[in-house]
Write a protein that holds these residues in place. Structure first.
Motif, PDB file in Angstrom:
ATOM      1  N   PRO A 111     -66.653  30.464-106.864  1.00  0.00           N
ATOM      2  CA  PRO A 111     -66.675  31.025-105.267  1.00  0.00           C
ATOM      3  C   PRO A 111     -65.323  31.066-104.790  1.00  0.00           C
ATOM      4  CG  PRO A 111     -68.613  29.368-105.625  1.00  0.00           C
ATOM      5  CD  PRO A 111     -67.440  29.192-106.856  1.00  0.00           C
ATOM      6  N   LEU A 112     -65.167  32.261-104.218  1.00  0.00           N
ATOM      7  CA  LEU A 112     -63.891  32.592-103.344  1.00  0.00           C
ATOM      8  C   LEU A 112     -63.842  31.501-102.410  1.00  0.00           C
ATOM      9  CD1 LEU A 112     -61.254  34.343-102.957  1.00  0.00           C
ATOM     10  CD2 LEU A 112     -62.668  35.764-101.667  1.00  0.00           C
ATOM     11  N   ARG A 113     -64.882  31.325-101.707  1.00  0.00           N
ATOM     12  CA  ARG A 113     -64.548  30.346-100.611  1.00  0.00           C
ATOM     13  C   ARG A 113     -64.142  28.989-100.948  1.00  0.00           C
ATOM     14  NH1 ARG A 113     -68.961  29.877 -95.896  1.00  0.00           N
ATOM     15  NH2 ARG A 113     -68.116  28.021 -95.329  1.00  0.00           N
ATOM     16  N   LEU A 114     -64.633  28.511-102.274  1.00  0.00           N
ATOM     17  CA  LEU A 114     -64.174  27.242-102.607  1.00  0.00           C
ATOM     18  C   LEU A 114     -62.625  27.210-102.632  1.00  0.00           C
ATOM     19  CD1 LEU A 114     -65.301  24.289-103.864  1.00  0.00           C
ATOM     20  CD2 LEU A 114     -64.668  25.634-106.139  1.00  0.00           C
ATOM     21  N   LEU A 115     -61.775  28.357-103.214  1.00  0.00           N
ATOM     22  CA  LEU A 115     -60.452  28.533-103.450  1.00  0.00           C
ATOM     23  C   LEU A 115     -59.850  28.590-101.907  1.00  0.00           C
ATOM     24  CD1 LEU A 115     -60.009  31.011-106.520  1.00  0.00           C
ATOM     25  CD2 LEU A 115     -60.025  28.534-106.566  1.00  0.00           C
ATOM     26  N   LEU A 116     -60.415  29.162-101.275  1.00  0.00           N
ATOM     27  CA  LEU A 116     -59.931  29.389 -99.930  1.00  0.00           C
ATOM     28  C   LEU A 116     -59.915  28.213 -99.026  1.00  0.00           C
ATOM     29  CD1 LEU A 116     -61.454  32.943 -98.759  1.00  0.00           C
ATOM     30  CD2 LEU A 116     -59.047  32.231 -99.865  1.00  0.00           C
ATOM     31  N   GLU A 117     -60.871  27.393 -99.313  1.00  0.00           N
ATOM     32  CA  GLU A 117     -61.137  26.176 -98.579  1.00  0.00           C
ATOM     33  C   GLU A 117     -59.889  25.094 -98.868  1.00  0.00           C
ATOM     34  OE1 GLU A 117     -65.911  26.267 -97.246  1.00  0.00           O
ATOM     35  OE2 GLU A 117     -65.254  25.024 -99.068  1.00  0.00           O
ATOM     36  N   ARG A 118     -59.835  25.229-100.373  1.00  0.00           N
ATOM     37  CA  ARG A 118     -58.679  24.280-100.927  1.00  0.00           C
ATOM     38  C   ARG A 118     -57.309  24.548-100.635  1.00  0.00           C
ATOM     39  NH1 ARG A 118     -59.296  22.682-107.195  1.00  0.00           N
ATOM     40  NH2 ARG A 118     -61.249  22.057-107.148  1.00  0.00           N
ATOM     41  N   ALA A 119     -57.141  25.958-100.324  1.00  0.00           N
ATOM     42  CA  ALA A 119     -56.075  26.446 -99.670  1.00  0.00           C
ATOM     43  C   ALA A 119     -55.507  26.287 -98.429  1.00  0.00           C
ATOM     44  CB  ALA A 119     -55.729  28.006-100.240  1.00  0.00           C
ATOM     45  N   ALA A 120     -56.359  25.978 -97.684  1.00  0.00           N
ATOM     46  CA  ALA A 120     -56.534  25.425 -96.323  1.00  0.00           C
ATOM     47  C   ALA A 120     -56.146  26.725 -95.523  1.00  0.00           C
ATOM     48  CB  ALA A 120     -55.699  24.249 -95.961  1.00  0.00           C
ATOM     49  N   LEU A 121     -56.756  27.560 -95.455  1.00  0.00           N
ATOM     50  CA  LEU A 121     -56.590  28.882 -94.518  1.00  0.00           C
ATOM     51  C   LEU A 121     -56.137  28.696 -93.140  1.00  0.00           C
ATOM     52  CD1 LEU A 121     -59.484  31.483 -95.227  1.00  0.00           C
ATOM     53  CD2 LEU A 121     -57.183  31.445 -96.395  1.00  0.00           C
ATOM     54  N   ARG A 122     -55.169  29.255 -92.315  1.00  0.00           N
ATOM     55  CA  ARG A 122     -55.015  29.126 -91.113  1.00  0.00           C
ATOM     56  C   ARG A 122     -56.123  29.861 -90.409  1.00  0.00           C
ATOM     57  NH1 ARG A 122     -49.051  31.427 -91.257  1.00  0.00           N
ATOM     58  NH2 ARG A 122     -49.848  32.911 -89.744  1.00  0.00           N
ATOM     59  N   LEU A 146     -65.842  34.771 -97.066  1.00  0.00           N
ATOM     60  CA  LEU A 146     -66.448  33.378 -97.144  1.00  0.00           C
ATOM     61  C   LEU A 146     -68.012  33.268 -97.328  1.00  0.00           C
ATOM     62  CD1 LEU A 146     -64.609  31.953 -94.084  1.00  0.00           C
ATOM     63  CD2 LEU A 146     -64.162  31.595 -96.098  1.00  0.00           C
ATOM     64  N   ASP A 147     -68.462  34.622 -97.824  1.00  0.00           N
ATOM     65  CA  ASP A 147     -69.660  34.555 -98.289  1.00  0.00           C
ATOM     66  C   ASP A 147     -69.892  33.476 -99.756  1.00  0.00           C
ATOM     67  OD1 ASP A 147     -71.988  35.159-100.061  1.00  0.00           O
ATOM     68  OD2 ASP A 147     -72.139  37.205 -98.978  1.00  0.00           O
TER      69      ASP A 147
END
Lengths: 327, 327
Positions: A111-122, A146-147
């Motif tokens: 899930p893209l969401r998982l990668l974005l969470e790991r990357a700690a989006l601003r 984030l879907d």
């Protein structure tokens, strides 16, 4: 986006094809029969994905590592925004797709969401820009990105993604027209401002509005266009899908008669097309069959959608003409 | 019209077919490949034609006598008013013709005008009603009926008219949609008041207006729809016609590009289609070609004509989609 080091586009023609006719009857389209709409030739791909931009933890992830993280498998119907363009009048410029720029595959990925969470989006991120190694670039609004069904996919139908379909890793954005599912994924960039690349602002716009989710649509698999059949009771069937909501019902009209509900099969998944079917009694002569899908968000296929300059989103009622001839 | 003693319609299906695809390239369509649109099955026919009604000299003429009088031979393009109906949205009821309800034959017959002059029409005649032995009835306004090209035809392509095409004698009304060219002609009735039969008032009307002459139209013969060709220079060609005036020019648009004039061949006659042709340079990939005819009365094919409930007169721009694939 020069800093990302995208390969220069080559002179060769990009790969473009509709679904193979023999695959219309498959719930899941075999990879080599799935429609293809690329904007550039297949590029050389690196084996890593960068995640950068407006975030705390930039990352570089190898494709092997992505495969290790892969946790989600979904059947997804993808449709090109230009599907049905050849049936629009006036005929818009662009690839003259008839009705076959739609297919359904099973995609496995992270899930893209998982990668974005790991990357700690601003907090100020508004879009995630996906960059393909072919130089194709498309940004997805953060809410859509984030879907949990949006995947950085590494498998198609249980096997590594073939180069034609964007392997080793591509984005798969269920519910959106295919332009959002960036192939040969090279980088993901968190953006604090809307992206204005050419595939965001010059193409994939309905005149003034962006092209986003797949409009409710359907197609008729049987009878096929110009089929010649024996008269009598005929099974008629096809597929229906919508990027906005599950299909609520499909109605069919035989020989321009009243709309009658078709039967819906069990859905193979919430992001994939659903099979509809019905029975008609056809005498000798030439006949028409039409299908019109409704989704649970209240959308229905129009007779003909409003025209737009580049010919996107043609979800007009499906029609076939066929004939019955005494055996 | 009971007094005329028309045969009761039979239960069988009327004969209906489009032009045979192999005949698209013929200037003159062989009779057995010419489109057919009948409203009733082939009737038993008498060998005489009655001319009666508001006239001084009623007549009964044998078909042999008609053959003796025959003085005029004309190539005539006939098109069914429902040609192209299957491409209209919303789909109208009625025979779902694609583009093939048009053909061109050489008709030989007696000018209707000659018969009407012999019969000494009264001054108050407004229409000539043609009655087919199948019970089909259509009236023609007197001005149109006196056009010297309107024939009581007894030969098609130099041979007796086959039963499917209305032999032994039928009306041929050049320039008008096919419903005016009444088959199995049984009687001609001079009327002092407009006729209100079902094929005059219920059918063959554009909502409020009568269907009359053939709207300016064209078709593309080569490339054919869905053709797969080698890339390079391609000869493209087709036919154009109008019921209102000679064709002035045909413009073609390749891949939705600008309209460029095609070359017109020498007309085979003032009431027949005319061949247009051009050259295009097509690279690999999927392509579209469109054709749009203009007539000397200033009419031009629209992108899509205004919709009408029964789907007549669809003369929208001709379009084909084809592909070029490296050999």
């Amino acid at each position: 986006m020069d800093e990302i080091g995208v390969a220069a586009p080559q002179i060769e023609t990009p790969e473009i094809r509709e679904i193979a006719p023999a695959a219309w009857s498959n719930e899941i389209t075999p990879a080599d029969m799935h429609f293809v709409r690329s904007h550039f030739p297949i590029p050389a791909t690196a084996d890593t994905l960068e995640v950068r931009g407006a975030l705390a933890t930039p990352m570089r992830i190898g494709c092997d590592e992505l495969r290790g993280l892969a946790t989600r498998t979904l059947p997804v119907t993808l449709e090109c925004a230009g599907n049905g363009r050849a049936r629009m009048a006036p005929l818009p410029p662009g690839e003259p797709f008839k009705r076959g720029a739609v297919s359904t595959a099973v995609w496995t990925g992270v899930p893209l969401r998982l990668l974005l969470e790991r990357a700690a989006l601003r907090d100020d991120v508004v879009e995630i820009l996906a960059v393909g190694a072919d130089s194709f670039e498309r940004a997805l609004p953060i809410a859509a990105a984030l879907d949990p069904d949006v995947l950085v996919a590494v498998e198609m139908n249980g096997a590594p993604i073939p180069p034609s379909h964007g392997g080793p890793a591509r984005l798969v954005v269920p519910g959106w027209y295919g332009m959002a599912s960036v192939k040969w994924l090279h980088a993901l960039l968190a953006l604090p401002r809307p992206f204005a690349g050419r595939f965001q602002t010059d193409f994939y716009v309905y005149d003034d509005e962006p092209v986003t989710t797949m409009r409710v649509n359907s197609l008729i698999v049987a009878p096929s266009e110009d089929a010649v059949l024996a008269p009598g009771r005929l099974d008629v069937w096809g597929w229906a899908w919508s990027g906005d909501a599950p299909i609520d019902c499909v109605a069919v009209s035989f020989d321009a008669g009243p709309w009658r509900p078709a039967q819906l099969a069990r859905a193979i998944g919430p992001r994939a097309w659903i099979r509809w079917e019905g029975l008609i009694d056809a005498g000798r002569g030439r006949h028409t069959l039409r299908a019109r899908a409704h989704d649970r968000a209240g959308h229905v296929q129009p007779e003909a959608p409003p025209h737009n300059r580049l010919g996107y989103g043609n979800n007009g009622v499906a029609t076939v003409v066929f004939a019955c001839v005494a055996p």
